[in-house]
Design an enzyme around this catalytic site. Structure first.
Site, PDB file in Angstrom:
ATOM      1  N   HIS A  87      19.643   8.447 -12.897  1.00 58.03           N
ATOM      2  CA  HIS A  87      18.921   7.370 -13.593  1.00 58.03           C
ATOM      3  C   HIS A  87      18.647   6.260 -12.583  1.00 58.03           C
ATOM      4  CE1 HIS A  87      19.345   4.030 -16.928  1.00 58.03           C
ATOM      5  NE2 HIS A  87      18.134   4.070 -16.418  1.00 58.03           N
TER       6      HIS A  87
ATOM      7  N   ASP B  85      24.138   6.519 -12.259  1.00 60.40           N
ATOM      8  CA  ASP B  85      23.372   5.279 -12.396  1.00 60.40           C
ATOM      9  C   ASP B  85      23.147   4.630 -11.038  1.00 60.40           C
ATOM     10  OD1 ASP B  85      22.959   4.908 -15.270  1.00 60.40           O
ATOM     11  OD2 ASP B  85      25.148   4.954 -15.354  1.00 60.40           O
TER      12      ASP B  85
ATOM     13  N   MET C 191      21.522   1.595  -9.009  1.00 61.59           N
ATOM     14  CA  MET C 191      21.071   0.211  -9.240  1.00 61.59           C
ATOM     15  C   MET C 191      20.853  -0.499  -7.914  1.00 61.59           C
ATOM     16  SD  MET C 191      23.761  -0.880 -12.174  1.00 61.59           S
ATOM     17  CE  MET C 191      23.997   0.088 -13.654  1.00 61.59           C
TER      18      MET C 191
ATOM     19  N   MET D 237      16.939   3.320 -23.593  1.00 65.51           N
ATOM     20  CA  MET D 237      18.075   2.438 -23.291  1.00 65.51           C
ATOM     21  C   MET D 237      18.511   1.736 -24.575  1.00 65.51           C
ATOM     22  SD  MET D 237      18.929   2.792 -20.142  1.00 65.51           S
ATOM     23  CE  MET D 237      20.297   1.638 -20.316  1.00 65.51           C
TER      24      MET D 237
ATOM     25  N   HIS E 123      25.828  11.977 -15.429  1.00 62.43           N
ATOM     26  CA  HIS E 123      24.819  10.919 -15.360  1.00 62.43           C
ATOM     27  C   HIS E 123      25.189   9.955 -14.221  1.00 62.43           C
ATOM     28  CE1 HIS E 123      21.732   8.326 -17.268  1.00 62.43           C
ATOM     29  NE2 HIS E 123      22.520   7.308 -16.955  1.00 62.43           N
TER      30      HIS E 123
ATOM     31  N   SER F 250      28.639   9.059 -17.865  1.00 62.51           N
ATOM     32  CA  SER F 250      28.121   8.214 -16.788  1.00 62.51           C
ATOM     33  C   SER F 250      29.277   7.794 -15.897  1.00 62.51           C
ATOM     34  CB  SER F 250      27.448   6.969 -17.376  1.00 62.51           C
ATOM     35  OG  SER F 250      27.399   5.970 -16.384  1.00 62.51           O
TER      36      SER F 250
ATOM     37  N   ASP G 201      21.201   5.963 -23.864  1.00 65.54           N
ATOM     38  CA  ASP G 201      22.114   5.452 -22.843  1.00 65.54           C
ATOM     39  C   ASP G 201      22.480   4.004 -23.144  1.00 65.54           C
ATOM     40  OD1 ASP G 201      23.439   4.821 -20.506  1.00 65.54           O
ATOM     41  OD2 ASP G 201      21.722   5.164 -19.174  1.00 65.54           O
TER      42      ASP G 201
ATOM     43  N   MET H 105      17.543   2.845 -11.633  1.00 66.92           N
ATOM     44  CA  MET H 105      17.274   1.473 -12.081  1.00 66.92           C
ATOM     45  C   MET H 105      16.940   0.653 -10.847  1.00 66.92           C
ATOM     46  SD  MET H 105      20.333   1.283 -14.852  1.00 66.92           S
ATOM     47  CE  MET H 105      21.158   2.630 -14.048  1.00 66.92           C
TER      48      MET H 105
HETATM   49  C1  DX5 Z   1      23.672   0.954 -17.982  1.00 66.29           C
HETATM   50  C2  DX5 Z   1      23.717   2.371 -17.469  1.00 66.29           C
HETATM   51  C3  DX5 Z   1      24.544   3.262 -18.312  1.00 66.29           C
HETATM   52  C4  DX5 Z   1      25.988   2.864 -18.415  1.00 66.29           C
HETATM   53  C5  DX5 Z   1      26.450   3.224 -19.762  1.00 66.29           C
HETATM   54  O1  DX5 Z   1      22.832   0.213 -17.194  1.00 66.29           O
HETATM   55  O2  DX5 Z   1      22.413   2.932 -17.408  1.00 66.29           O
HETATM   56  O3  DX5 Z   1      24.402   4.633 -17.968  1.00 66.29           O
HETATM   57  O4  DX5 Z   1      26.818   3.468 -17.465  1.00 66.29           O
HETATM   58  O5  DX5 Z   1      27.720   2.713 -19.949  1.00 66.29           O
HETATM   59  P1  DX5 Z   1      28.331   2.511 -21.402  1.00 66.29           P
HETATM   60  O6  DX5 Z   1      28.412   3.885 -22.033  1.00 66.29           O
HETATM   61  O7  DX5 Z   1      29.652   1.919 -21.119  1.00 66.29           O
HETATM   62  O8  DX5 Z   1      27.419   1.610 -22.170  1.00 66.29           O
HETATM   63 ZN    ZN Z   2      22.229   5.199 -17.147  1.00 68.90          ZN
END
Ligand code: DX5
Ligand code: ZN
Length: 229
Positions: free
Chosen positions: A66, A35, A37, A137, A33, A8, A176, A68
């Site tokens: 992903h 993320d 947000m 998650m 990956h 990620s 994740d 969010m």
């Molecule tokens: C959290 C994200 C993850 C995050 C994971 O909200 O969806 O993908 O980057 O990071 P680590 O591996 O540090 O928990």
């Molecule tokens: Zn993620």
């Protein structure tokens, strides 16, 4: 079904994303990956479509996006056009989950649904036969570097059972949050086949090596749990 490692980039240095990705690809990353947000669904803002567009020009492996965000339907087409190979959406925000999953697939993109730690597996029941993958998650989404929630291990097993009941034996489970070389074996044994890791890879002094070590840990758990012939 093999096991895949999805670094990620949330924990990478955004000023040097290209080099970060090259390093994890040398280490054997199977996916990248991303993320996304929005500061509404999760209490943090990260990156969006233009970054995916730029990454697409340099990555060798598929981009796993992903979302969010509270309104993924508005952005699915843009992320598909930007080059996402996989898009996952949270069941918690979607009143028309079935429509959204099929809209993603109609764009030629693999569709995944995501369950937060507080969301029960039963939320998957009606969509389990349609999805290309499920993302469990193992932390509350929003930030990298959080601690793995141990209950997630048995949740992976329960999700595997739900997918199998729906006849969807080929859909992998992605996990994740808080994944590292110490717990990788356990989540693989529980049934996870795509391991996302942010801080364990990019906060290490050598992300290439950290990717390789995570993959080795995951693969050895795979061979240990393979049925004897
Ligand atoms: C959290 C994200 C993850 C995050 C994971 O909200 O969806 O993908 O980057 O990071 P680590 O591996 O540090 O928990
Ligand atoms: Zn993620």
């Amino acid at each position: 079904m093999n096991v895949q490692i999805a670094p990620s980039i949330l924990s990478a240095d955004f000023a040097a994303l290209g080099q970060a990705i090259e390093a994890v690809e040398r280490g054997g990353a199977d996916l990248i990956h991303v993320d996304v947000m929005d500061g509404h669904f999760v209490p943090n803002i990260s990156i969006g479509v233009p970054v995916v567009c730029s990454l697409k020009r340099i990555v060798k492996v598929p981009l796993d996006v992903h979302l969010m965000i509270t309104d993924p339907d508005r952005y699915i087409e843009a992320f598909a056009a930007a080059g996402a190979a996989m898009i996952s959406v949270h069941v918690e925000v979607l009143p028309h989950l079935h429509r959204t999953v099929h809209a993603i697939q109609a764009l030629g993109v693999k569709a995944g649904v995501v369950l937060n730690p507080g969301t029960p597996v039963v939320a998957l029941e009606e969509i389990a036969g349609d999805v290309d993958f499920v993302l469990v998650m193992s932390v509350n989404p929003g930030f990298g570097g959080q601690t793995f929630i141990p209950r997630s291990e048995s949740k992976v097993t329960d999700v595997r059972a739900a997918l199998d009941r729906a006849g969807n034996h080929s859909a992998p489970i992605e996990i994740d949050g808080g994944i590292d070389a110490r717990n990788a074996g356990r989540v693989v044994a529980a049934g996870a086949r795509i391991l996302v890791a942010g801080s364990a890879i990019f906060n290490s002094p050598d992300p290439e090596r950290a990717t390789r070590e995570l993959k080795t840990a995951a693969l050895s758990a795979m061979s240990a749990s393979a049925p004897a012939r």
